[in-house]
Design a protein around this motif. Structure first.
Motif, PDB file in Angstrom:
ATOM      1  N   GLU A  12       0.833  -1.205   0.000  1.00 13.26           N
ATOM      2  CA  GLU A  12       0.000   0.000   0.000  1.00 13.26           C
ATOM      3  C   GLU A  12       0.865   1.252   0.000  1.00 13.26           C
ATOM      4  N   VAL A  13       0.325   2.303  -0.611  1.00  8.81           N
ATOM      5  CA  VAL A  13       1.001   3.594  -0.613  1.00  8.81           C
ATOM      6  C   VAL A  13       0.712   4.302   0.705  1.00  8.81           C
ATOM      7  N   VAL A  14       1.766   4.753   1.374  1.00  5.42           N
ATOM      8  CA  VAL A  14       1.614   5.383   2.690  1.00  5.42           C
ATOM      9  C   VAL A  14       2.536   6.598   2.794  1.00  5.42           C
ATOM     10  N   ARG A  15       2.293   7.399   3.812  1.00  2.00           N
ATOM     11  CA  ARG A  15       3.248   8.417   4.246  1.00  2.00           C
ATOM     12  C   ARG A  15       3.339   8.321   5.752  1.00  2.00           C
ATOM     13  N   LEU A  16       4.552   8.454   6.270  1.00  2.00           N
ATOM     14  CA  LEU A  16       4.766   8.469   7.710  1.00  2.00           C
ATOM     15  C   LEU A  16       4.955   9.909   8.175  1.00  2.00           C
ATOM     16  N   HIS A  17       4.503  10.194   9.377  1.00  2.00           N
ATOM     17  CA  HIS A  17       4.711  11.514   9.978  1.00  2.00           C
ATOM     18  C   HIS A  17       6.013  11.480  10.760  1.00  2.00           C
ATOM     19  N   GLY A  19       8.657  10.073  10.081  1.00  2.00           N
ATOM     20  CA  GLY A  19       9.271   8.755  10.054  1.00  2.00           C
ATOM     21  C   GLY A  19       8.721   7.754  11.058  1.00  2.00           C
ATOM     22  N   LYS A  20       7.591   8.070  11.709  1.00  2.00           N
ATOM     23  CA  LYS A  20       7.050   7.192  12.752  1.00  2.00           C
ATOM     24  C   LYS A  20       6.047   6.216  12.151  1.00  2.00           C
ATOM     25  N   PHE A  21       6.355   4.914  12.317  1.00  2.00           N
ATOM     26  CA  PHE A  21       5.508   3.880  11.727  1.00  2.00           C
ATOM     27  C   PHE A  21       4.123   3.836  12.373  1.00  2.00           C
ATOM     28  N   ASN A  22       4.004   4.330  13.600  1.00  2.00           N
ATOM     29  CA  ASN A  22       2.688   4.334  14.257  1.00  2.00           C
ATOM     30  C   ASN A  22       1.863   5.561  13.865  1.00  2.00           C
ATOM     31  N   LEU A  23       2.465   6.470  13.100  1.00  2.00           N
ATOM     32  CA  LEU A  23       1.733   7.632  12.569  1.00  2.00           C
ATOM     33  C   LEU A  23       1.730   7.523  11.047  1.00  2.00           C
ATOM     34  N   LYS A  24       0.987   6.556  10.587  1.00  2.00           N
ATOM     35  CA  LYS A  24       0.995   6.171   9.175  1.00  2.00           C
ATOM     36  C   LYS A  24      -0.301   6.620   8.518  1.00  2.00           C
ATOM     37  N   ARG A  25      -0.177   7.231   7.358  1.00  2.00           N
ATOM     38  CA  ARG A  25      -1.318   7.672   6.586  1.00  2.00           C
ATOM     39  C   ARG A  25      -1.397   6.824   5.315  1.00  2.00           C
ATOM     40  N   LYS A  26      -2.504   6.098   5.134  1.00  2.00           N
ATOM     41  CA  LYS A  26      -2.676   5.254   3.946  1.00  2.00           C
ATOM     42  C   LYS A  26      -3.419   6.023   2.862  1.00  2.00           C
ATOM     43  N   LEU A 166      31.509   9.747  -4.774  1.00  2.00           N
ATOM     44  CA  LEU A 166      30.163  10.146  -4.354  1.00  2.00           C
ATOM     45  C   LEU A 166      29.674  11.357  -5.144  1.00  2.00           C
ATOM     46  N   LYS A 167      28.482  11.235  -5.714  1.00  2.00           N
ATOM     47  CA  LYS A 167      27.887  12.330  -6.471  1.00  2.00           C
ATOM     48  C   LYS A 167      26.476  12.676  -6.012  1.00  2.00           C
ATOM     49  N   TYR A 168      25.720  11.672  -5.520  1.00  2.00           N
ATOM     50  CA  TYR A 168      24.305  11.884  -5.221  1.00  2.00           C
ATOM     51  C   TYR A 168      24.007  11.623  -3.745  1.00  2.00           C
ATOM     52  N   VAL A 169      23.403  12.610  -3.099  1.00  2.00           N
ATOM     53  CA  VAL A 169      23.017  12.477  -1.687  1.00  2.00           C
ATOM     54  C   VAL A 169      21.585  12.963  -1.528  1.00  2.00           C
ATOM     55  N   LEU A 170      20.759  12.105  -0.946  1.00  2.00           N
ATOM     56  CA  LEU A 170      19.395  12.469  -0.556  1.00  2.00           C
ATOM     57  C   LEU A 170      19.423  12.798   0.927  1.00  2.00           C
ATOM     58  N   CYS A 171      19.145  14.035   1.256  1.00  2.00           N
ATOM     59  CA  CYS A 171      19.171  14.466   2.656  1.00  2.00           C
ATOM     60  C   CYS A 171      17.758  14.826   3.103  1.00  2.00           C
ATOM     61  N   THR A 172      17.303  14.160   4.149  1.00  2.00           N
ATOM     62  CA  THR A 172      15.972  14.404   4.702  1.00  2.00           C
ATOM     63  C   THR A 172      16.084  14.907   6.131  1.00  2.00           C
ATOM     64  N   ASP A 173      15.434  16.026   6.411  1.00  2.00           N
ATOM     65  CA  ASP A 173      15.264  16.485   7.783  1.00  2.00           C
ATOM     66  C   ASP A 173      14.032  15.769   8.320  1.00  2.00           C
ATOM     67  N   ILE A 174      14.256  14.765   9.152  1.00  2.00           N
ATOM     68  CA  ILE A 174      13.170  13.889   9.615  1.00  2.00           C
ATOM     69  C   ILE A 174      12.074  14.683  10.322  1.00  2.00           C
ATOM     70  N   SER A 175      12.459  15.737  11.017  1.00  2.00           N
ATOM     71  CA  SER A 175      11.462  16.518  11.772  1.00  2.00           C
ATOM     72  C   SER A 175      10.450  17.203  10.853  1.00  2.00           C
ATOM     73  N   ARG A 176      10.812  17.346   9.569  1.00  2.00           N
ATOM     74  CA  ARG A 176       9.907  18.002   8.620  1.00  2.00           C
ATOM     75  C   ARG A 176       9.103  17.005   7.788  1.00  2.00           C
ATOM     76  N   ASP A 177       9.551  15.758   7.734  1.00  2.00           N
ATOM     77  CA  ASP A 177       8.986  14.814   6.768  1.00  2.00           C
ATOM     78  C   ASP A 177       7.523  14.491   7.067  1.00  2.00           C
ATOM     79  N   GLY A 178       6.698  14.613   6.031  1.00  2.00           N
ATOM     80  CA  GLY A 178       5.274  14.289   6.172  1.00  2.00           C
ATOM     81  C   GLY A 178       4.485  15.269   6.997  1.00  2.00           C
ATOM     82  N   THR A 179       5.029  16.488   7.214  1.00  2.00           N
ATOM     83  CA  THR A 179       4.394  17.432   8.141  1.00  2.00           C
ATOM     84  C   THR A 179       3.723  18.627   7.477  1.00  2.00           C
TER      85      THR A 179
END
Length: 246
Positions: A12-17, A19-26, A166-179
């Protein structure tokens, strides 16, 4: 480039708030529906993360990846539970033009990851560095689907890989993800200035077209968009036009 993100749990397609698996939006439709929608709206690359695999490498959604591989996706980057050369070879066998996203293995299996940079084309490897800031404003890396804190700092990882391609880096600020709180522009401006040779991808918090303009001005090369696309804040077509216009 604007890269739509499809995160998967049990097919299923989801988004986490944050990065928390217990705060999952389907989301309502199956993954292939959203992939096709992205492509129709002009996406040139799709970002796919197997969250089951990220949490437990023994539970990777291989059959789903096999199904996705049948579609003519111009370019795709795949992450989640990639821990071995066998995992990498499986993905490249299914999708020869894929880029693989390495996260936890960077920390847990550093020597082998170094070998993979020599064994494979470094341009086919993206390092995913998912961070939270500590009280000293150091960028601490989190692993295993963001469940576990490592003892590594963002800059230390970059320095270890710079001299091996190294050429490619994906950087995520977890505190912002899904918010929908907006991306951390200061973070991306800082790291782009510090490491101009790296093609950075920004992820986390994007909710408006203005966020896209702000990120482009920071110097990042790609923007990963998940929840904003899924919840129709704007379309991929609108995001692309915004990126190109600027």
């Amino acid at each position: 480039m604007i890269i739509p993100a499809i995160d998967l749990i049990k097919g299923e397609v989801v988004r986490l708030h944050q990065g928390k698996f217990n705060l999952k939006r389907k989301y309502l439709y199956e993954p292939l529906f959203y992939i096709q929608k992205c492509l129709k709206e002009g996406a040139k690359k799709i970002h796919i993360v197997d969250l089951d695999g990220a949490k437990n490498p023994n539970k990777k959604q291989i059959n789903l990846l096999k199904e996705i591989s049948k579609y003519q996706i111009p370019s795709i980057q795949i992450g989640g539970g990639i821990r071995s050369q066998k995992d990498i070879d499986l993905i490249f066998d299914l999708i020869p033009n894929a880029q693989i996203i390495l996260g936890s293995s960077i920390i847990k299996d550093f020597k082998n990851v170094q070998k993979w940079f020599n064994l494979y084309n470094p341009h086919s490897i993206i390092l995913a560095l998912d961070i939270k800031f500590n009280k000293n404003y150091e960028k601490i890396i989190f692993i295993n689907g963001w469940q576990n804190k490592s003892n590594m700092i963002f800059e230390d990882i970059i320095e270890k890989f710079l001299n091996i391609g190294l050429k490619y880096v994906l950087c995520t600020d977890i505190s912002r993800d899904g918010t929908f709180l907006g991306p951390n522009i200061n973070l991306y401006t800082e790291i782009v200035k510090k490491y101009p040779e790296i093609f950075f991808q920004a992820s986390g918090g994007i909710s408006t077209l203005q966020d896209i303009l702000n990120l482009k001005n920071s110097g990042v090369k790609n923007i990963i968009i998940g929840r904003a696309f899924l919840e129709k804040k704007f379309t991929i077509k609108e995001a692309n036009l915004c990126w190109q216009k600027e």
